[in-house]
Scaffold this active site. Structure first.
Site, PDB file in Angstrom:
ATOM      1  N   ASP A 129       0.861  -1.178   0.000  1.00 31.93           N
ATOM      2  CA  ASP A 129       0.000   0.000   0.000  1.00 31.93           C
ATOM      3  C   ASP A 129       0.898   1.228   0.000  1.00 31.93           C
ATOM      4  O   ASP A 129       1.849   1.315   0.784  1.00 31.93           O
ATOM      5  CB  ASP A 129      -0.867   0.007   1.259  1.00 31.93           C
ATOM      6  CG  ASP A 129      -2.333   0.216   0.955  1.00 31.93           C
ATOM      7  OD1 ASP A 129      -2.623   1.093   0.128  1.00 31.93           O
ATOM      8  OD2 ASP A 129      -3.182  -0.480   1.548  1.00 31.93           O
ATOM      9  N   ASP A 139      -3.342   4.396  -2.327  1.00 29.11           N
ATOM     10  CA  ASP A 139      -4.494   4.792  -1.521  1.00 29.11           C
ATOM     11  C   ASP A 139      -5.093   6.106  -2.025  1.00 29.11           C
ATOM     12  O   ASP A 139      -4.358   7.045  -2.362  1.00 29.11           O
ATOM     13  CB  ASP A 139      -4.037   4.937  -0.068  1.00 29.11           C
ATOM     14  CG  ASP A 139      -5.173   5.212   0.892  1.00 29.11           C
ATOM     15  OD1 ASP A 139      -6.108   4.395   0.955  1.00 29.11           O
ATOM     16  OD2 ASP A 139      -5.111   6.261   1.590  1.00 29.11           O
ATOM     17  N   GLU A 162      -6.594   3.138  -6.115  1.00 31.52           N
ATOM     18  CA  GLU A 162      -7.887   3.084  -5.421  1.00 31.52           C
ATOM     19  C   GLU A 162      -8.750   4.238  -5.916  1.00 31.52           C
ATOM     20  O   GLU A 162      -8.400   5.406  -5.769  1.00 31.52           O
ATOM     21  CB  GLU A 162      -7.710   3.199  -3.912  1.00 31.52           C
ATOM     22  CG  GLU A 162      -9.052   3.084  -3.179  1.00 31.52           C
ATOM     23  CD  GLU A 162      -8.985   3.473  -1.711  1.00 31.52           C
ATOM     24  OE1 GLU A 162      -9.855   3.001  -0.950  1.00 31.52           O
ATOM     25  OE2 GLU A 162      -8.088   4.246  -1.325  1.00 31.52           O
ATOM     26  N   HIS A 202     -10.905  -3.749   3.081  1.00 32.57           N
ATOM     27  CA  HIS A 202     -10.887  -3.369   4.490  1.00 32.57           C
ATOM     28  C   HIS A 202     -11.818  -2.203   4.815  1.00 32.57           C
ATOM     29  O   HIS A 202     -12.010  -1.883   5.990  1.00 32.57           O
ATOM     30  CB  HIS A 202      -9.462  -3.001   4.900  1.00 32.57           C
ATOM     31  CG  HIS A 202      -8.908  -1.843   4.121  1.00 32.57           C
ATOM     32  ND1 HIS A 202      -8.631  -1.910   2.779  1.00 32.57           N
ATOM     33  CD2 HIS A 202      -8.593  -0.583   4.498  1.00 32.57           C
ATOM     34  CE1 HIS A 202      -8.164  -0.747   2.364  1.00 32.57           C
ATOM     35  NE2 HIS A 202      -8.136   0.078   3.389  1.00 32.57           N
ATOM     36  N   ASP A 203     -12.389  -1.561   3.796  1.00 31.60           N
ATOM     37  CA  ASP A 203     -13.269  -0.411   4.010  1.00 31.60           C
ATOM     38  C   ASP A 203     -14.743  -0.716   3.816  1.00 31.60           C
ATOM     39  O   ASP A 203     -15.584   0.135   4.114  1.00 31.60           O
ATOM     40  CB  ASP A 203     -12.885   0.728   3.055  1.00 31.60           C
ATOM     41  CG  ASP A 203     -11.587   1.408   3.432  1.00 31.60           C
ATOM     42  OD1 ASP A 203     -11.274   1.447   4.631  1.00 31.60           O
ATOM     43  OD2 ASP A 203     -10.886   1.898   2.521  1.00 31.60           O
TER      44      ASP A 203
END
Length: 522
Positions: free
Chosen positions: A99, A201, A265, A326-327
């Protein structure tokens, strides 16, 4: 793009390191824990591991507040352990994706500490500072994604700094050449150590309006229901045209090293997602496609989505698909256990690179976290709206034993009450489990050129079921999926050839059973 690109042929598996495997018993996952599970991942049949942030961090947002882009937080290990993970993964034929968090750093990063020291600091313009509005308040109406104003006043220098997330996550100024080069050098630091690429990200947020104009009101905002950040449209803080220059520059850095990948992302509409491939495909290799996460779960919607996405791709652009991360709430919680199997078959048989979220292979569901145990700052800042992300970040279940084989200590988030049935050890011994289905699909995909790189075409769709084909040369595979909980007539004539895999385990011809997916080799 040549077929040899591993990120075209392979499957990516996201690891949230806090929750994957704890080797030292402190209740928090670490790099030694991940390293010990690499053989499991290789045997499962995935090709690349995307590791959520493991950099040094105060953990205000659990690693997405980075205080050093070229290190490892002691919570997870150290740089030597990260090197060992990379080396062991490569020895097993696995790739490692890190990430990268370019929109903001921690307020404890040395750059920001120096930036806020004085208006005359050489690092001042590495961040976004503005004078107060005439009334002394924030410079404009921009809101944080975690609630409240996106501006925090600094008493020492008399200006506000921008943070689109927590006030402990000041936004970096990507218009500043020295900041850009420092971030690119951080990317090179990891690429030189053998990392195979980056997932970037909130890539679409890195550039902000140079004039700092107010965002317009969002007419669809629902007060008391939606996140406060949605009160205004993100016109001047997201998806600016200048962002493409940053993406192209990041891609150029990645391309300095052979056979690497850049993933972005992007929570954007379809037509904007595909724009991030860039001119002449010099943008992100894989602009993340999250459309399945928010789509209505029915045959016609999914069939239409596949066709629209494929039609929107630029020539040569390689597709990708994601069911969760994860979100977002886990797929099994969104569609139920039976349809989670259909979702697995969909994800792993569509054209393009799939990304799995750890635990989806055992059908993990979101775990309810009592208010007193909430850790996610999003939920703490905006309680009772269902925005918290703790439920989908709970520890991986490896065994039915206490601690679920994740830890010998107390896990940082509760495990849930179904560990005895949803764990790797139990499901690996059951040929009818969702784990066994995932493994069969992964290895079938690896063995089949039609599934890994072949073309896709929708063959038929009804109110209940969807059918499509994957073709490469003389290999043809047909996939039929029932999106309902009742039997469904195939939306096409029974394919010639033979059925080779069903979400039920046993294989039948004829109508689809409730929530059945079936693969034919024809």
């Amino acid at each position: 793009m040549p077929d040899r690109s591993w990120w075209r042929n392979g499957v990516i598996y996201q690891v949230y390191p806090r929750s994957f495997a704890d080797a030292n018993g402190d209740g928090i996952g670490d790099l030694d824990g991940l390293r010990g599970k690499l053989p499991y991942l290789a045997d499962l049949g995935i090709d690349a591991i995307w590791i959520s942030p493991m950099y040094p961090s105060p953990m205000a947002d659990f690693g997405y507040d980075v205080s050093d882009y070229r290190g490892v937080d002691p919570l997870f290990g150290d740089i030597e352990r990260m090197d060992a993970v990379i080396a062991d993964a490569h020895a097993l034929g696995l790739k490692i994706i890190l990430d990268f968090v370019p929109n903001h750093s921690s307020d404890e990063h040395p750059w920001f500490r120096e930036s806020r020291r004085s208006r005359d600091s050489a690092f001042r313009d590495w961040y976004l500072w503005r004078d107060p509005a005439p009334d002394g308040g924030p410079p404009n109406n921009w809101l944080s994604n975690f609630g409240g104003s996106a501006w925090t006043f600094d008493e020492g220098t008399g200006q506000y700094y921008l943070h689109l997330f927590l006030d402990k996550q000041p936004d970096l100024n990507w218009r500043h050449p020295a900041l850009r080069e420092a971030m690119f050098e951080s990317m090179r630091f990891w690429l030189r150590r053998g990392v195979d690429g980056f997932r970037v990200d909130v890539l679409y947020h890195v550039m902000k309006d140079a004039e700092f104009r107010d965002n317009p009101l969002n007419p669809a905002y629902r007060d008391g229901i939606d996140s406060e950040a949605n009160r205004f449209l993100p016109t001047h803080i997201a998806d600016l045209s200048e962002t493409m220059d940053v993406v192209a520059a990041m891609r150029a850095v990645v391309d300095e090293f052979p056979d690497r990948v850049l993933i972005g992302e992007l929570y954007l509409p379809l037509e904007r997602i595909v724009a991030y491939y860039g001119d002449r495909l010099q943008g992100a290799n894989l602009p993340f496609n999250f459309l399945l996460i928010g789509a209505a779960w029915d045959a016609r919607t999914i069939g239409s989505l596949v066709e629209r996405y494929e039609a929107a791709l630029p020539p040569g652009g390689w597709p990708n698909w994601v069911l969760g991360n994860h979100d977002k709430p886990r797929i099994a919680s969104r569609v139920g256990d039976a349809q989670a199997r259909v979702a697995a078959m969909l994800l792993l048989t569509l054209r393009g690179t799939p990304t799995l979220y750890y635990g989806d292979e055992i059908g993990m569901r979101d775990v309810a976290i009592p208010r007193a145990e909430v850790r996610d700052p999003f939920e703490i800042n905006e309680p009772d709206k269902g925005l918290g992300r703790d439920p989908q970040r709970t520890p991986m279940r490896w065994t039915p034993a206490p601690g679920a084989g994740f830890t010998d200590g107390t896990p940082w988030l509760r495990l849930g009450d179904d560990v005895a049935s949803r764990n790797v050890e139990t499901e690996a011994a059951d040929p009818s489990s969702i784990w066994s289905l995932y493994r069969s699909l992964l290895w079938m995909r690896r063995a089949s050129r039609a599934l890994s790189i072949g073309s896709v075409r929708i063959l038929g769709v009804s109110d209940q079921a969807l059918a499509y084909e994957r073709v490469d040369g003389d290999e043809r595979i047909v996939v039929c999926l029932n999106f309902t909980e009742v039997p469904a007539v195939l939306p096409i004539d029974e394919p010639a050839g033979r059925a080779v895999l069903s979400t039920y385990g046993d294989i039948r011809q004829g109508p689809l059973r409730p929530s059945e997916g079936r693969i034919y080799l024809s």
